[in-house]
Design an enzyme around this catalytic site. Structure first.
Site, PDB file in Angstrom:
ATOM      1  N   ASP A  55       0.854  -1.193   0.000  1.00 51.30           N
ATOM      2  CA  ASP A  55       0.000   0.000   0.000  1.00 51.30           C
ATOM      3  C   ASP A  55       0.889   1.242   0.000  1.00 51.30           C
ATOM      4  OD1 ASP A  55      -1.983   1.946   0.432  1.00 51.30           O
ATOM      5  OD2 ASP A  55      -3.139   0.603   1.725  1.00 51.30           O
TER       6      ASP A  55
ATOM      7  N   ARG B 171      -0.575   4.318   0.011  1.00 52.02           N
ATOM      8  CA  ARG B 171      -1.454   5.411   0.443  1.00 52.02           C
ATOM      9  C   ARG B 171      -1.065   5.895   1.838  1.00 52.02           C
ATOM     10  NH1 ARG B 171      -7.146   2.747   0.188  1.00 52.02           N
ATOM     11  NH2 ARG B 171      -5.898   1.125   1.162  1.00 52.02           N
TER      12      ARG B 171
END
Length: 551
Positions: A459, A461
């Site tokens: 990830d 983000r």
């Protein structure tokens, strides 16, 4: 009397006698003169305009009394800095289109070299340096108590402002590339001066205490929606200052909300939830079909503007490391990240965010009002096209419904939509992961590993910058957080905003093929109000294989 062999052809309608060869020569000479004039005008602008703009820059910290910038309609020579009319047709580059008749032949367009000379008459400037002659950045103090002291964000590389710049990069994020192409093609005048008359926000987002804290909002300009009003005088004087936020009102129409209204789980109140106009038949008569409903909302579009010291601190790294990483891993796109340590603001070429507000925007900063929030990261495949491999669209629709119910109870609902496709890894990486999962046995125990094998990380983000928008809106507490993400929850709470209640997506809204994603996230520590999922359970959760779908 017969025409003399040397007599020129004549036009039947006007009686004007013009030699086609002479006319062609005249038009070619006019084209050449036009190009020469534009080159000289560009050079003149580079010499004369900075003085006028510099005086505006010196006054950029003084709040003007004017609230809007008048429309400029002077027809200057392309690319004159005062020109605000339509750009010339590419085939004539500043020359009015010529009728195509046997008497008026089409004039060949200027070459690419000619266009380049007109657009960029000066030598290439790869970078600037703090001690370079004439470098005078417009003063900018991030987090200042007053916009007069804070100063405007000026990233423009136009000849008139390149030495006055106080920001690296360009407005519009990734869309700045399309602007560059439009200029190269001759469709856009690079010195076009926008008119901001009648563009002011219809919804007030007033200053909040967080705007004046250089550590609270570091990923965008909190004054970005007020630029045309605050710095109208400087914009009119020629300083290229642009909004990075726009606020408007809208009606949203979603088929899922139509269905919720038909079932009665969403109530039509005529204010927030409004009955749609009748559906029309092919003959334009009104149909008996239920037209559904529309949602009245306010919304804001926000472009990223990074205050580099604050971003670095938020991530727990040095500003020097941040600058070097941004420089190296954008292919050296922005050398001033390295050569201009005095410039502290960077406009990165990434997507921004959109805020959707359901209910009275004034309630966002009122702690006595109930507030429901969904922070949603972009998923084009599900949000737009309804892919069933993830829960993104069902979760988004559920959150919108919860926001509506909250507003109808007298509170306010907010959905923040970030452009972070594929966990900020992009759709190409996401689709490659899909292929790997479906070929290798799509089980929940392999869910995150599949992404790591391709992207190197599960990830990207990083949610450290996400709470900025909540502080910009004046949010001080969240009653209902529609999210399972611990990364989002922790980022918000650690930024000083308490969350009273969390919601996960109801089981009945989870598409069967996305059970792999949900179980993998729960086992990884995501919030759930249901039963726990252990690592041993994950191997039992298996998604649909390609063989089960007719391609």
């Amino acid at each position: 009397m017969a025409d003399h062999p040397m007599a020129p052809a004549s036009t039947a309608d006007s009686g004007t006698i013009v030699s086609e060869a002479v006319l062609t020569q005249i038009l070619l000479q006019l084209e050449s003169l036009t190009l020469s004039q534009q080159t000289l005008q560009a050079k003149l602008d580079a010499i004369t305009t900075p003085a006028r703009v510099a005086s505006a820059a010196a006054a950029a910290t003084q709040l003007p009394t004017r609230t809007t910038s008048p429309s400029v309609t002077v027809n200057g020579s392309y690319p004159s800095s005062t020109h605000s009319g339509s750009p010339p047709a590419p085939s004539h580059f500043g020359l009015s289109p010529t009728p195509t008749t046997s008497i008026l032949p089409r004039v060949p367009p200027p070459s690419a070299q000619d266009r380049e000379k007109v657009l960029y008459p000066q030598r290439v400037i790869l970078t600037t340096y703090p001690d370079q002659t004439g470098i005078r950045p417009v003063p900018l103090t991030w987090g200042a108590q007053d916009p007069k002291l804070r100063g405007p964000v000026v990233p423009s590389r136009l000849p008139a402002s390149i030495k006055l710049r106080n920001a690296i990069g360009a407005h519009s994020g990734s869309y700045s590339i399309y602007r560059a192409l439009s200029i190269a093609l001759g469709n856009l005048n690079p010195t076009h001066k926008p008119s901001y008359a009648n563009t002011e926000p219809p919804v007030s987002i007033p200053p909040q205490p967080a705007w004046f804290d250089p550590r609270q909002i570091v990923s965008f300009d909190p004054w970005g929606h007020l630029v045309p009003q605050i710095w109208a005088e400087q914009i009119e004087a020629g300083l290229d200052i642009r909004p990075s936020i726009a606020i408007t009102k809208a009606h949203i129409k979603l088929s899922e909300i139509d269905e919720a209204a038909r079932k009665g789980t969403i109530k039509i109140d005529g204010n927030l939830v409004i009955k749609s106009r009748p559906v029309l038949n092919a003959d334009y008569t009104e149909s008996d079909v239920d037209p559904g409903v529309e949602l009245a909302c306010s919304k804001a579009a926000v472009e990223p503007v990074w205050y580099l010291p604050g971003v670095a601190e938020r991530f727990g790294i040095s500003e020097g490391l941040l600058r070097r990483a941004l420089f190296e891993d954008t292919g050296g796109m922005y050398p001033e990240l390295i050569t201009r340590p005095d410039i502290k603001v960077f406009l990165p070429p990434i997507g921004g965010l959109t805020v959707y507000i359901f209910g009275n925007p004034e309630y966002m900063s009122d702690t006595t009002k109930e507030l429901t929030l969904r922070v949603h990261d972009e998923c084009n495949g599900s949000d737009v096209f309804g892919s069933d491999i993830c829960t993104c669209k069902p979760y988004l629709i559920f959150a919108i419904e919860e926001c509506i119910r909250c507003a109808q109870r007298g509170g306010v609902g907010i959905v923040v939509y970030f452009r972070k496709e594929g966990r900020a890894l992009g759709e190409v990486t996401k689709y490659l992961v899909y292929n790997l999962r479906k070929r290798g046995g799509d089980s929940a125990d392999k869910y995150f590993k599949s992404t790591e094998m391709i992207a190197g990380v599960k990830d990207s983000r990083f949610q450290a910058l996400m709470p900025d928008v909540l502080h910009w809106l004046g949010i001080r507490k969240i009653d209902n957080m529609i999210s399972m993400s611990d990364m989002k929850y922790n980022a918000i709470v650690q930024s000083g905003i308490p969350i009273l209640k969390r919601y996960d997506i109801p089981d009945h809204l989870i598409p069967p093929d996305s059970r792999v994603e949900i179980d993998a996230k729960i086992a990884a520590g995501y919030f759930t109000s249901g039963k726990a999922v252990t690592q041993e359970d994950l191997v039992k959760t298996v998604g649909r294989a390609w063989e089960e779908t007719e391609h």
